[in-house]
Design an enzyme around this catalytic site. Structure first.
Site, PDB file in Angstrom:
ATOM      1  N   HIS A 204       0.851  -1.191   0.000  1.00 51.15           N
ATOM      2  CA  HIS A 204       0.000   0.000   0.000  1.00 51.15           C
ATOM      3  C   HIS A 204       0.883   1.236   0.000  1.00 51.15           C
ATOM      4  O   HIS A 204       1.999   1.217   0.496  1.00 51.15           O
ATOM      5  CB  HIS A 204      -0.944  -0.021   1.208  1.00 51.15           C
ATOM      6  CG  HIS A 204      -2.155  -0.877   0.962  1.00 51.15           C
ATOM      7  ND1 HIS A 204      -3.400  -0.366   0.730  1.00 51.15           N
ATOM      8  CD2 HIS A 204      -2.278  -2.216   0.871  1.00 51.15           C
ATOM      9  CE1 HIS A 204      -4.249  -1.354   0.522  1.00 51.15           C
ATOM     10  NE2 HIS A 204      -3.607  -2.496   0.606  1.00 51.15           N
ATOM     11  N   CYS A 235      -7.015   4.489   3.301  1.00 52.21           N
ATOM     12  CA  CYS A 235      -7.023   3.976   4.655  1.00 52.21           C
ATOM     13  C   CYS A 235      -7.711   4.997   5.559  1.00 52.21           C
ATOM     14  O   CYS A 235      -7.311   6.155   5.609  1.00 52.21           O
ATOM     15  CB  CYS A 235      -5.589   3.745   5.112  1.00 52.21           C
ATOM     16  SG  CYS A 235      -5.497   3.204   6.802  1.00 52.21           S
TER      17      CYS A 235
HETATM   18 ZN   LIG Z   1      -4.457  -4.474   0.474  1.00 47.80          ZN
END
Ligand SMILES: [Zn+2]
Length: 300
Positions: A204, A235
Site C-alpha cells: 500500500h 485507509c
Molecule cells: Zn491491500
C-alpha cells in the site's frame, strides 16, 4: 512472456475501501478495459457477507463476467470456508485467503487468531477444488495499526505453515508500514524457508513508499505484484493517503527499467477513464497519468 506479472486488485482492494459504490455494469466495462490493456490477472471481488461490505455484493456476477474475458485469471478473496464455497460456485480461477500475522488485527478482522485462521485455510485446501489455485496471503506482514510491530519470525512461521497446503504464498503490507530494507530482509527470510512458493508482493502507498517497496521486492527476486489502478481505495486511519501501489506508475517504472509487463500504457489510460466514469466522486492518484510518458518513451 512478460518479465514481471502484475495482478490488478483495484476491483477488490480498491472498491472495497472506496467511499462510493461502483455500479455493476460500470465494473464490467472497467474489467473489460483492464483485460484489453493486457492485465492477465485481476482480483475482481471478495466473498464476504454483503451486509458487511455492500461494494462486494455483486462479486458472484462479476466473477462470471470476468471469466468471459479471454486470457484473464480471475481471482477472488475469501475469508473462510463459506466464502471459499461461494468462490468455487462462481467459478473463480484462484482464491486468495488473507491470514494476518498480527494477532490483534486477526482477531479484530476475522474474529480468529492467526493460528485459527491458518486452520481455516487448511480446511479450505482440503475441500475439493479441482483446478482452482489457492493463495495464502500473509497480511499485516510489515506492521499493524492495532499492535504496531509484527514479529518477523511470526511472519516466517505463518508463511511456512501456509506453504504446506497453498499453491502460493504472498506477503502483504496491508496498512502501508513497510520500508524497502524491511521488504528485502523479510522476503529473503521467507524465501529461505519456502523457496518458490513465495510468489507475490502486495503493497500500500500510505506513506508514499509503494513503488520503493515494489522495487525492493523485485531486487529480492519477486516477480508477481499486486497494484490498483489510480491507487484506488484508502485507509481511514491515514487521511489523504492513497490505497494500493498505483498500477499505472508500477507499469511505467518497470517498462522504463526495461522490464516488460505485457501491459499497454495507452490502453491502461483508457481503462482509467472508465474507472473515473464508474466512480466519479472517488479521488484517484497516479504520477505518470498526470505527467504523461516521457518524450520518446518506448515500452519494452
Ligand atoms: Zn491491500
Amino acid at each position: 512472456m512478460p518479465a514481471v506479472h502484475i495482478c490488478e486488485v483495484g476491483p477488490r482492494d480498491g472498491l472495497q475501501n472506496a467511499h462510493h459504490l461502483m455500479p455493476t455494469e460500470a465494473k464490467k466495462e472497467w474489467l473489460a478495459a483492464l483485460a484489453g490493456a493486457g492485465l492477465r490477472e485481476i482480483e475482481v471481488g471478495s466473498f464476504v457477507p454483503p451486509k458487511l461490505i455492500p461494494a462486494m455484493a455483486d462479486t458472484g456476477e462479476i466473477v462470471a463476467f470476468a471469466k468471459t474475458l479471454p486470457g484473464v485469471k480471475v481471482v477472488a478473496l475469501a475469508p473462510n470456508l463459506k466464502g471459499f464455497q461461494r468462490a468455487l460456485e462462481a467459478g473463480a480461477h484462484k482464491v486468495t485467503f488473507p491470514v494476518s500475522a498480527s494477532h490483534a488485527h486477526s482477531v479484530s478482522n476475522v474474529r480468529m487468531t492467526p493460528d485459527q485462521m491458518v486452520e481455516e485455510v487448511r480446511r479450505c485446501a482440503l475441500f475439493p477444488h479441482p483446478g482452482v489455485e489457492i493463495e495464502g496471503a500473509v497480511a499485516t506482514a510489515f506492521g499493524c495499526t492495532l499492535q504496531g510491530q509484527v514479529d518477523e519470525n511470526e511472519v516466517v512461521r505463518i508463511a511456512a505453515e501456509l506453504a504446506g497446503f497453498c499453491d502460493s504464498v504472498a506477503l502483504a503490507d496491508t496498512v502501508g508500514y513497510a520500508n524497502p530494507a524491511q521488504v528485502k530482509r523479510l522476503f529473503g527470510k521467507v524465501r529461505a524457508q519456502i523457496g518458490d512458493k513465495l510468489d507475490g508482493a502486495h503493497f500500500h502507498n500510505t506513506r508514499g513508499l509503494g513503488l520503493a517497496n515494489a522495487l525492493a521486492a523485485y531486487e529480492a527476486d519477486v516477480r508477481s505484484f499486486d497494484s490498483s489502478m489510480g491507487g484506488l481505495g484508502g485507509c481511514p486511519f491515514a487521511p489523504g493517503a492513497s490505497g494500493n501501489v498505483i498500477t499505472e506508475d508500477l507499469v511505467f517504472m518497470f517498462e522504463a527499467m526495461g522490464v516488460s509487463t505485457g501491459i499497454d500504457f495507452d490502453k491502461l489510460m483508457k481503462a482509467r477513464q472508465l474507472l473515473v466514469k464508474g466512480i466519479p466522486e472517488e479521488p484517484i492518484y497516479g504520477h505518470t497519468p498526470l505527467a504523461g510518458l516521457p518524450k520518446g518513451f518506448a515500452a519494452r
